[in-house]
Design a protein around this motif. Structure first.
Motif, PDB file in Angstrom:
ATOM      1  N   LYS A   3     -20.307  -2.771 -13.265  1.00 35.96           N
ATOM      2  CA  LYS A   3     -20.067  -2.910 -14.699  1.00 35.96           C
ATOM      3  C   LYS A   3     -20.925  -4.028 -15.247  1.00 35.96           C
ATOM      4  CE  LYS A   3     -15.187  -2.287 -14.355  1.00 35.96           C
ATOM      5  NZ  LYS A   3     -13.897  -2.771 -14.820  1.00 35.96           N
ATOM      6  N   ALA A   4     -21.390  -3.852 -16.490  1.00 34.68           N
ATOM      7  CA  ALA A   4     -22.129  -4.920 -17.160  1.00 34.68           C
ATOM      8  C   ALA A   4     -21.147  -6.010 -17.554  1.00 34.68           C
ATOM      9  CB  ALA A   4     -22.833  -4.371 -18.399  1.00 34.68           C
ATOM     10  N   LYS A   5     -21.612  -7.248 -17.507  1.00 37.27           N
ATOM     11  CA  LYS A   5     -20.770  -8.369 -17.926  1.00 37.27           C
ATOM     12  C   LYS A   5     -20.541  -8.269 -19.429  1.00 37.27           C
ATOM     13  CE  LYS A   5     -20.360 -13.325 -18.023  1.00 37.27           C
ATOM     14  NZ  LYS A   5     -20.983 -14.609 -17.902  1.00 37.27           N
ATOM     15  N   PRO A   6     -19.305  -8.410 -19.863  1.00 37.59           N
ATOM     16  CA  PRO A   6     -19.037  -8.352 -21.302  1.00 37.59           C
ATOM     17  C   PRO A   6     -19.811  -9.425 -22.052  1.00 37.59           C
ATOM     18  CG  PRO A   6     -16.985  -8.359 -20.040  1.00 37.59           C
ATOM     19  CD  PRO A   6     -18.101  -8.653 -19.084  1.00 37.59           C
ATOM     20  N   ASN A   7     -20.262  -9.088 -23.267  1.00 39.16           N
ATOM     21  CA  ASN A   7     -20.949 -10.086 -24.087  1.00 39.16           C
ATOM     22  C   ASN A   7     -20.111 -10.380 -25.319  1.00 39.16           C
ATOM     23  OD1 ASN A   7     -21.934  -8.534 -26.505  1.00 39.16           O
ATOM     24  ND2 ASN A   7     -22.907  -7.340 -24.886  1.00 39.16           N
ATOM     25  N   ILE A   8     -20.276 -11.554 -25.856  1.00 37.23           N
ATOM     26  CA  ILE A   8     -19.406 -12.033 -26.931  1.00 37.23           C
ATOM     27  C   ILE A   8     -19.557 -11.199 -28.198  1.00 37.23           C
ATOM     28  CG2 ILE A   8     -20.962 -13.792 -27.871  1.00 37.23           C
ATOM     29  CD1 ILE A   8     -17.174 -14.169 -27.238  1.00 37.23           C
ATOM     30  N   GLU A   9     -20.755 -10.697 -28.488  1.00 37.36           N
ATOM     31  CA  GLU A   9     -20.939  -9.879 -29.688  1.00 37.36           C
ATOM     32  C   GLU A   9     -20.108  -8.602 -29.595  1.00 37.36           C
ATOM     33  OE1 GLU A   9     -23.540 -11.124 -27.921  1.00 37.36           O
ATOM     34  OE2 GLU A   9     -24.204 -12.677 -29.320  1.00 37.36           O
ATOM     35  N   GLY A  10     -20.151  -7.944 -28.444  1.00 34.03           N
ATOM     36  CA  GLY A  10     -19.375  -6.728 -28.250  1.00 34.03           C
ATOM     37  C   GLY A  10     -17.881  -6.986 -28.280  1.00 34.03           C
ATOM     38  N   ILE A  11     -17.478  -8.109 -27.725  1.00 32.59           N
ATOM     39  CA  ILE A  11     -16.054  -8.466 -27.707  1.00 32.59           C
ATOM     40  C   ILE A  11     -15.554  -8.691 -29.128  1.00 32.59           C
ATOM     41  CG2 ILE A  11     -14.396 -10.240 -27.012  1.00 32.59           C
ATOM     42  CD1 ILE A  11     -16.150 -10.512 -24.427  1.00 32.59           C
ATOM     43  N   PHE A  12     -16.323  -9.435 -29.938  1.00 32.01           N
ATOM     44  CA  PHE A  12     -15.918  -9.649 -31.324  1.00 32.01           C
ATOM     45  C   PHE A  12     -15.892  -8.329 -32.098  1.00 32.01           C
ATOM     46  CE2 PHE A  12     -17.054 -14.306 -31.004  1.00 32.01           C
ATOM     47  CZ  PHE A  12     -15.754 -14.740 -31.198  1.00 32.01           C
ATOM     48  N   HIS A  13     -16.841  -7.459 -31.826  1.00 33.78           N
ATOM     49  CA  HIS A  13     -16.847  -6.143 -32.471  1.00 33.78           C
ATOM     50  C   HIS A  13     -15.574  -5.380 -32.095  1.00 33.78           C
ATOM     51  CE1 HIS A  13     -17.948  -2.148 -33.768  1.00 33.78           C
ATOM     52  NE2 HIS A  13     -17.776  -1.721 -32.533  1.00 33.78           N
ATOM     53  N   ALA A  14     -15.250  -5.382 -30.824  1.00 32.99           N
ATOM     54  CA  ALA A  14     -14.060  -4.659 -30.349  1.00 32.99           C
ATOM     55  C   ALA A  14     -12.790  -5.235 -30.970  1.00 32.99           C
ATOM     56  CB  ALA A  14     -13.988  -4.707 -28.825  1.00 32.99           C
ATOM     57  N   LEU A  15     -12.722  -6.554 -31.058  1.00 34.48           N
ATOM     58  CA  LEU A  15     -11.523  -7.202 -31.600  1.00 34.48           C
ATOM     59  C   LEU A  15     -11.474  -7.171 -33.124  1.00 34.48           C
ATOM     60  CD1 LEU A  15     -11.327 -10.302 -29.246  1.00 34.48           C
ATOM     61  CD2 LEU A  15      -9.906  -8.235 -29.183  1.00 34.48           C
ATOM     62  N   GLY A  16     -12.574  -6.798 -33.759  1.00 30.87           N
ATOM     63  CA  GLY A  16     -12.631  -6.772 -35.214  1.00 30.87           C
ATOM     64  C   GLY A  16     -11.860  -5.630 -35.848  1.00 30.87           C
ATOM     65  N   ASP A  17     -11.437  -4.670 -35.051  1.00 30.18           N
ATOM     66  CA  ASP A  17     -10.721  -3.524 -35.587  1.00 30.18           C
ATOM     67  C   ASP A  17      -9.215  -3.691 -35.372  1.00 30.18           C
ATOM     68  OD1 ASP A  17      -9.449  -0.694 -35.089  1.00 30.18           O
ATOM     69  OD2 ASP A  17     -11.221  -0.399 -36.343  1.00 30.18           O
ATOM     70  N   PRO A  18      -8.409  -3.561 -36.429  1.00 27.52           N
ATOM     71  CA  PRO A  18      -6.962  -3.766 -36.289  1.00 27.52           C
ATOM     72  C   PRO A  18      -6.293  -2.781 -35.334  1.00 27.52           C
ATOM     73  CG  PRO A  18      -7.545  -3.236 -38.580  1.00 27.52           C
ATOM     74  CD  PRO A  18      -8.811  -3.314 -37.809  1.00 27.52           C
ATOM     75  N   MET A  19      -6.801  -1.556 -35.261  1.00 28.71           N
ATOM     76  CA  MET A  19      -6.217  -0.581 -34.334  1.00 28.71           C
ATOM     77  C   MET A  19      -6.443  -1.018 -32.888  1.00 28.71           C
ATOM     78  SD  MET A  19      -4.658   2.225 -33.526  1.00 28.71           S
ATOM     79  CE  MET A  19      -4.590   3.245 -34.968  1.00 28.71           C
ATOM     80  N   ARG A  20      -7.631  -1.506 -32.599  1.00 27.32           N
ATOM     81  CA  ARG A  20      -7.905  -1.952 -31.224  1.00 27.32           C
ATOM     82  C   ARG A  20      -7.066  -3.173 -30.876  1.00 27.32           C
ATOM     83  NH1 ARG A  20     -13.198   0.295 -32.562  1.00 27.32           N
ATOM     84  NH2 ARG A  20     -14.036  -1.670 -33.323  1.00 27.32           N
ATOM     85  N   ILE A  48      -7.616   7.482 -30.460  1.00 26.56           N
ATOM     86  CA  ILE A  48      -7.138   6.462 -29.513  1.00 26.56           C
ATOM     87  C   ILE A  48      -8.130   6.330 -28.363  1.00 26.56           C
ATOM     88  CG2 ILE A  48      -5.329   5.892 -27.833  1.00 26.56           C
ATOM     89  CD1 ILE A  48      -4.422   5.423 -30.705  1.00 26.56           C
ATOM     90  N   LEU A  49      -8.583   7.454 -27.827  1.00 32.47           N
ATOM     91  CA  LEU A  49      -9.537   7.427 -26.714  1.00 32.47           C
ATOM     92  C   LEU A  49     -10.852   6.770 -27.119  1.00 32.47           C
ATOM     93  CD1 LEU A  49      -8.823  10.932 -25.182  1.00 32.47           C
ATOM     94  CD2 LEU A  49      -8.368   8.715 -24.110  1.00 32.47           C
ATOM     95  N   GLN A  50     -11.290   6.983 -28.355  1.00 31.23           N
ATOM     96  CA  GLN A  50     -12.520   6.343 -28.826  1.00 31.23           C
ATOM     97  C   GLN A  50     -12.346   4.828 -28.905  1.00 31.23           C
ATOM     98  OE1 GLN A  50     -13.101   8.527 -32.470  1.00 31.23           O
ATOM     99  NE2 GLN A  50     -14.429  10.048 -31.486  1.00 31.23           N
ATOM    100  N   HIS A  51     -11.201   4.391 -29.400  1.00 29.00           N
ATOM    101  CA  HIS A  51     -10.926   2.950 -29.449  1.00 29.00           C
ATOM    102  C   HIS A  51     -10.854   2.375 -28.036  1.00 29.00           C
ATOM    103  CE1 HIS A  51     -10.410   2.376 -33.717  1.00 29.00           C
ATOM    104  NE2 HIS A  51      -9.551   3.380 -33.790  1.00 29.00           N
ATOM    105  N   LEU A  52     -10.202   3.078 -27.129  1.00 31.85           N
ATOM    106  CA  LEU A  52     -10.097   2.600 -25.750  1.00 31.85           C
ATOM    107  C   LEU A  52     -11.463   2.507 -25.086  1.00 31.85           C
ATOM    108  CD1 LEU A  52      -6.892   4.467 -24.545  1.00 31.85           C
ATOM    109  CD2 LEU A  52      -7.173   1.996 -24.874  1.00 31.85           C
ATOM    110  N   GLU A  53     -12.350   3.439 -25.411  1.00 28.76           N
ATOM    111  CA  GLU A  53     -13.700   3.411 -24.847  1.00 28.76           C
ATOM    112  C   GLU A  53     -14.424   2.126 -25.260  1.00 28.76           C
ATOM    113  OE1 GLU A  53     -17.824   6.028 -24.847  1.00 28.76           O
ATOM    114  OE2 GLU A  53     -16.027   6.857 -25.784  1.00 28.76           O
ATOM    115  N   ILE A  54     -14.296   1.742 -26.518  1.00 35.24           N
ATOM    116  CA  ILE A  54     -14.932   0.513 -26.997  1.00 35.24           C
ATOM    117  C   ILE A  54     -14.321  -0.702 -26.308  1.00 35.24           C
ATOM    118  CG2 ILE A  54     -15.219  -0.988 -29.018  1.00 35.24           C
ATOM    119  CD1 ILE A  54     -15.508   1.683 -30.642  1.00 35.24           C
ATOM    120  N   LEU A  55     -12.998  -0.713 -26.178  1.00 36.70           N
ATOM    121  CA  LEU A  55     -12.330  -1.825 -25.490  1.00 36.70           C
ATOM    122  C   LEU A  55     -12.763  -1.895 -24.027  1.00 36.70           C
ATOM    123  CD1 LEU A  55      -8.781  -1.446 -27.041  1.00 36.70           C
ATOM    124  CD2 LEU A  55     -10.397  -3.317 -27.459  1.00 36.70           C
TER     125      LEU A  55
END
Length: 109
Positions: A3-20, A48-55
């Motif tokens: 797995k690629a190491k998570p990056n902060i930009e992607g993490i903030f993007h993932a956390l930016g959505d209230p559903m996620r 839900i699956l699309q949100h989980l994929e981003i997470l």
């Protein structure tokens, strides 16, 4: 494949959505199936699956399929990256605030 190491930009993007964030809140209670996780939300299972994929892509969730059931759980890797980012920036902010306080004290003298 590693797995690629998570990056902060992607993490903030993932956390930016209230559903996620809501999905993560539910998963903080423990692992659960996708269908159980999706129960309180008025969206399709596909959404839900699309949100989980981003997470999952950002190291915040791990999903595993056993038979016909896909189970999700919190993955600490992304949260570790986020925690380190906060720790690093908190130190910078605190130094800046300390300098400001010192300047204000000097102005008062």
């Amino acid at each position: 494949m590693a797995k690629a190491k998570p990056n902060i930009e992607g993490i903030f993007h993932a956390l930016g959505d209230p559903m996620r964030r809501a999905l993560l809140d539910r998963l903080s209670r423990g692992p659960m199936s996708v269908s159980h996780l999706a129960e309180p939300f008025d969206v399709t299972l596909t959404a839900i699956l699309q949100h989980l994929e981003i997470l999952e892509e950002n190291g915040l969730v791990y999903t595993e399929k056993q038979g016909r059931v896909r189970t999700c759980r919190i993955e600490p890797a992304g949260f570790d990256v986020l925690e380190q980012w906060i720790r690093d920036h908190r130190t910078q902010w605190e130094r800046g605030l300390d300098r400001l306080a010192k300047m204000l004290e000097e102005d008062e003298l």
